[in-house]
Design a protein around this motif. Structure first.
Motif, mmCIF file in Angstrom:
data_model
loop_
_atom_site.group_PDB
_atom_site.id
_atom_site.type_symbol
_atom_site.label_atom_id
_atom_site.label_comp_id
_atom_site.label_asym_id
_atom_site.label_seq_id
_atom_site.Cartn_x
_atom_site.Cartn_y
_atom_site.Cartn_z
ATOM 1 N N TRP A 137 91.558 -1.825 18.870
ATOM 2 C CA TRP A 137 90.929 -0.761 18.101
ATOM 3 C C TRP A 137 91.645 -0.565 16.771
ATOM 4 N N GLU A 138 92.959 -0.720 16.750
ATOM 5 C CA GLU A 138 93.712 -0.570 15.501
ATOM 6 C C GLU A 138 93.268 -1.607 14.476
ATOM 7 N N ARG A 139 93.091 -2.855 14.933
ATOM 8 C CA ARG A 139 92.651 -3.903 14.005
ATOM 9 C C ARG A 139 91.239 -3.623 13.491
ATOM 10 N N LYS A 140 90.368 -3.101 14.356
ATOM 11 C CA LYS A 140 89.004 -2.791 13.940
ATOM 12 C C LYS A 140 88.986 -1.685 12.897
ATOM 13 N N ILE A 141 89.855 -0.684 13.061
ATOM 14 C CA ILE A 141 89.943 0.398 12.078
ATOM 15 C C ILE A 141 90.437 -0.145 10.737
ATOM 16 N N LYS A 142 91.459 -1.013 10.787
ATOM 17 C CA LYS A 142 91.956 -1.631 9.558
ATOM 18 C C LYS A 142 90.869 -2.463 8.898
ATOM 19 N N GLU A 143 90.125 -3.203 9.712
ATOM 20 C CA GLU A 143 89.039 -4.043 9.205
ATOM 21 C C GLU A 143 88.017 -3.205 8.438
ATOM 22 N N LEU A 144 87.640 -2.062 8.984
ATOM 23 C CA LEU A 144 86.697 -1.158 8.326
ATOM 24 C C LEU A 144 87.277 -0.601 7.033
ATOM 25 N N ALA A 145 88.571 -0.246 7.067
ATOM 26 C CA ALA A 145 89.221 0.292 5.870
ATOM 27 C C ALA A 145 89.234 -0.740 4.750
ATOM 28 N N TYR A 146 89.627 -1.965 5.074
ATOM 29 C CA TYR A 146 89.620 -3.035 4.075
ATOM 30 C C TYR A 146 88.206 -3.264 3.536
ATOM 31 N N ALA A 147 87.223 -3.274 4.433
ATOM 32 C CA ALA A 147 85.844 -3.561 4.032
ATOM 33 C C ALA A 147 85.311 -2.518 3.060
ATOM 34 N N VAL A 148 85.521 -1.251 3.380
ATOM 35 C CA VAL A 148 85.033 -0.173 2.518
ATOM 36 C C VAL A 148 85.699 -0.233 1.142
ATOM 37 N N LEU A 149 87.020 -0.469 1.119
ATOM 38 C CA LEU A 149 87.738 -0.534 -0.154
ATOM 39 C C LEU A 149 87.354 -1.780 -0.956
ATOM 40 N N MET A 150 87.099 -2.892 -0.295
ATOM 41 C CA MET A 150 86.663 -4.092 -1.018
ATOM 42 C C MET A 150 85.302 -3.872 -1.662
ATOM 43 N N GLU A 151 84.409 -3.204 -0.943
ATOM 44 C CA GLU A 151 83.095 -2.896 -1.516
ATOM 45 C C GLU A 151 83.246 -2.003 -2.745
ATOM 46 N N ARG A 152 84.175 -1.053 -2.648
ATOM 47 C CA ARG A 152 84.366 -0.085 -3.744
ATOM 48 C C ARG A 152 85.016 -0.705 -4.967
ATOM 49 N N TYR A 153 86.014 -1.574 -4.760
ATOM 50 C CA TYR A 153 86.817 -2.048 -5.886
ATOM 51 C C TYR A 153 86.513 -3.484 -6.322
ATOM 52 N N LEU A 154 85.858 -4.273 -5.481
ATOM 53 C CA LEU A 154 85.605 -5.671 -5.834
ATOM 54 C C LEU A 154 84.151 -5.941 -6.200
ATOM 55 N N GLY A 155 83.225 -5.354 -5.482
ATOM 56 C CA GLY A 155 81.812 -5.608 -5.736
ATOM 57 C C GLY A 155 81.298 -6.803 -4.946
ATOM 58 N N LYS A 156 79.982 -6.885 -4.832
ATOM 59 C CA LYS A 156 79.341 -7.881 -3.975
ATOM 60 C C LYS A 156 79.619 -9.325 -4.398
ATOM 61 N N ASP A 157 79.538 -9.621 -5.681
ATOM 62 C CA ASP A 157 79.719 -11.007 -6.131
ATOM 63 C C ASP A 157 81.116 -11.517 -5.824
ATOM 64 N N ARG A 158 82.124 -10.685 -6.078
ATOM 65 C CA ARG A 158 83.507 -11.099 -5.818
ATOM 66 C C ARG A 158 83.744 -11.258 -4.315
ATOM 67 N N ILE A 159 83.178 -10.362 -3.514
ATOM 68 C CA ILE A 159 83.308 -10.471 -2.064
ATOM 69 C C ILE A 159 82.682 -11.767 -1.573
ATOM 70 N N LEU A 160 81.484 -12.089 -2.071
ATOM 71 C CA LEU A 160 80.813 -13.327 -1.661
ATOM 72 C C LEU A 160 81.605 -14.550 -2.117
ATOM 73 N N GLU A 161 82.145 -14.493 -3.324
ATOM 74 C CA GLU A 161 82.959 -15.593 -3.838
ATOM 75 C C GLU A 161 84.165 -15.839 -2.934
ATOM 76 N N LEU A 162 84.857 -14.776 -2.559
ATOM 77 C CA LEU A 162 86.023 -14.907 -1.691
ATOM 78 C C LEU A 162 85.631 -15.397 -0.304
ATOM 79 N N TYR A 163 84.548 -14.864 0.226
ATOM 80 C CA TYR A 163 84.108 -15.283 1.558
ATOM 81 C C TYR A 163 83.823 -16.778 1.591
ATOM 82 N N LEU A 164 83.064 -17.257 0.634
ATOM 83 C CA LEU A 164 82.695 -18.675 0.601
ATOM 84 C C LEU A 164 83.917 -19.573 0.438
#
Length: 248
Positions: A137-164
Motif C-alpha cells: 500500500w505504501e508503494r501504491k500511495i507513492k505511485e499516485l503521488a508521483y503520478a499526480v505531480l508528474m501530470e502537474r509539472y511535466l505535462g502529457k507530451d513529456r510523460i509520454l516521451e519518458l514512458y516510451l
C-alpha cells in the motif's frame, strides 16, 4: 476531580497538536522530496530507471540495452498505439483513472486473484522510474503521488516521451528506439502502423512475447484491441489502407 479532568484534557490537546504537527511535517517533507525528483525530469532524464537497477541487481550479468530519443523522433503511429494499448484515457485523466481502478478491482474480485491493476500510463512510468517492484500500500500511495505531480509539472507530451523511452520491450531491451532497432532494424521514427501496433501489443508481457508472434492468441487479442482503440468504428475503413505502410 475537575482539575484532573481539565489537566488530562490539556495534556491530550498538546499531544494531539504535536502529533498533527509532526504528521504534517512528515507529509510536507515526503511530498517535497517527491516533487524535487519530478521537477528534475523537466529538463533531464535518468541514465537508468529504478526498474532497470532492480533488474540488474537480480541479474548482474544482464546487458541492459537502452537509448533515449526525443518525442519528435518517435513514430506518431507508435505513440498512438501505446496510448491505445496501455491507457486509452491518457489525455483525459489527472494521472489516475478512478473508473479503470474500479473495473480492475471488480475483475480481480470475480477471478479471486490480482490480474488487473488499473494503473494509468503515468502511474506505470512513476513505478518504473522511481519505485521498487514489491507490491504494498505504501508503494501504491507513492505511485499516485508521483503520478499526480508528474501530470502537474511535466505535462502529457513529456510523460509520454519518458514512458516510451523507459518501457521494457524485451528481457534486456528498454526504450522504443532500442526495441525498433532490435526487432525491425530501423529507427523508431520510421515504424509502420503494423510494426507500431505489434510493439505496443507486447508491452503487457515484454519478457514473454515477440512483436511478430502471429500464433499467439494473447498477441492477436492485444493487437485487435489496439486497432479498435486507434481506429474507432467510424474510422475502421482506414485500418486496411494504413496497415503495412513502410513510411510514417
Amino acid at each position: 476531580m475537575l482539575r484532573v479532568v481539565l489537566l488530562l484534557f490539556i495534556l491530550y490537546s498538546i499531544a494531539f497538536s504535536l502529533a498533527c504537527t509532526w504528521g504534517a511535517w512528515k507529509v510536507y517533507s515526503y511530498g517535497n522530496a517527491i516533487l524535487q525528483e519530478v521537477e528534475i525530469l523537466k529538463y533531464s532524464q535518468p541514465e537508468r530507471s529504478a526498474f532497470m537497477d532492480s533488474l540488474h541487481k537480480v541479474s548482474p550479468k544482464l546487458n541492459i540495452k537502452h537509448r533515449f530519443v526525443p518525442l519528435d523522433s518517435i513514430s506518431p503511429y507508435l505513440q498512438k498505439a501505446v496510448v491505445a494499448g496501455e491507457d486509452a484515457g491518457f489525455y483525459f485523466h489527472p494521472g489516475f483513472d478512478v473508473r479503470a481502478i474500479a473495473e480492475a478491482l471488480d475483475a480481480n474480485q470475480k477471478r479471486k486473484k490480482t490480474m488487473f491493476g488499473g494503473s494509468t500510463l503515468t502511474q506505470q512510468l512513476a513505478k518504473n522510474l522511481f519505485l521498487s517492484p514489491q507490491r504494498s500500500w505504501e508503494r501504491k500511495i507513492k505511485e499516485l503521488a508521483y503520478a499526480v505531480l508528474m501530470e502537474r509539472y511535466l505535462g502529457k507530451d513529456r510523460i509520454l516521451e519518458l514512458y516510451l523511452n523507459y518501457a521494457q520491450w524485451g528481457k534486456n531491451i528498454f526504450g522504443c528506439e532500442t526495441a525498433s532497432q532490435h526487432y525491425y532494424k530501423k529507427p523508431c521514427a520510421k515504424l509502420t502502423v503494423d510494426q507500431s501496433v505489434n510493439l505496443a501489443a507486447m508491452l503487457a508481457s515484454p519478457g514473454r512475447h515477440h512483436p511478430e508472434m502471429r500464433e499467439s492468441r494473447f498477441m492477436r487479442e492485444r493487437r485487435n484491441m489496439i486497432y479498435r482503440n486507434m481506429f474507432p468504428p467510424k474510422d475502421s475503413v482506414l485500418v486496411d489502407s494504413l496497415k503495412g505502410l513502410t513510411e510514417p
